[in-house]
Design an enzyme around this catalytic site. Sequence first.
Site, PDB file in Angstrom:
ATOM      1  N   GLU A 180      40.314  43.907  41.713  1.00 12.89           N
ATOM      2  CA  GLU A 180      39.304  43.169  41.579  1.00 12.89           C
ATOM      3  C   GLU A 180      38.048  44.193  41.168  1.00 12.89           C
ATOM      4  OE1 GLU A 180      39.388  40.267  40.628  1.00 12.89           O
ATOM      5  OE2 GLU A 180      38.630  39.155  42.201  1.00 12.89           O
ATOM      6  N   THR A 224      31.961  38.782  35.023  1.00 13.56           N
ATOM      7  CA  THR A 224      31.485  38.853  36.677  1.00 13.56           C
ATOM      8  C   THR A 224      30.347  40.025  36.855  1.00 13.56           C
ATOM      9  OG1 THR A 224      33.715  38.281  37.119  1.00 13.56           O
ATOM     10  CG2 THR A 224      32.337  39.065  39.011  1.00 13.56           C
TER      11      THR A 224
END
Length: 307
Positions: free
Chosen positions: A128, A181
Amino acid sequence: MEKIQLFCPATIANLSCGFDVFGLCLDTIGDEMILRKTAEKGIRITQITGANLPLEPQKNVAGVAAMALLEEINPGFGFEIEIHKKIKAGSGIGSSAASAAGAVLGINELLGRPFSRKELVRFAMKGEALASGSEHADNVAPALLGGFTLIRGYNPLDIIKIESPPELFATVIHPQIELKTSEMRAVLEPMVPLKNAITQWGNFGGLIAGLYTNDYDLIQRSLHDEIIEPLRGKFIPNFELIKKSAMENGALGAGISGSGPSVFALSKGFHTAQKVAQAIQDAYKDTGIPFEIHVSKINAEGIKIID
């Protein structure tokens, strides 16, 4: 076991008032991954379908997560990974998390489960970090554990799984645009007014209490974002129209899924979730933006072993 095939589910993170610490696992959309043991040590990504993503392990979230796990356990063999993407990158429903979590769970199974699913979260977070610039667990935790997951703390990592009320369903609309993101994190304010923070704390506490007690009215009162949504909502075309349509057709609440552009709604009962899906579709089809809609129960298991 020499080979394993996995269903790696999509997830919804933040859930309005739980920014970076809360997420849930979906059941009807996800990637498929195949992992095999190899005599050659290390990680090789041999095939990716459904997305234009790098095969080099150090540039791929699945490869980075897998390498983090192997650095700790160092077996005398390696692994090949195939990734068949069904979750689009930048969709806001955990595309990178599905790959990172799937890689570490598959390798863990082929190694004989030296780690629990909860212990695998810290490895998946490394993937991530490659995707978003920070190690966060609100997507990888529900992907691995299923249900709802609360990240109580990161230092040390402290994760609580919460079972879903039985009649809770999610509706998700994914407009076919990409919001990175990292870019959506850049629009956030580093400081928030104390008044807004107090409201957010109350909503988050109410949401947790509502899930534990199956109190759908309390869940409805608590699904409100005082801090993040006002800053990110303007980047999602017709965001307010989607929310309004969902709420007018019985949704308990609606908000941004992860960093967007997907928008989620939670409903009591499958029939209401389907009604919300139709209403959102009717409201959005005139925008000219292609979109997908998914209706899903909450996946209590997380990543599933197919074969």
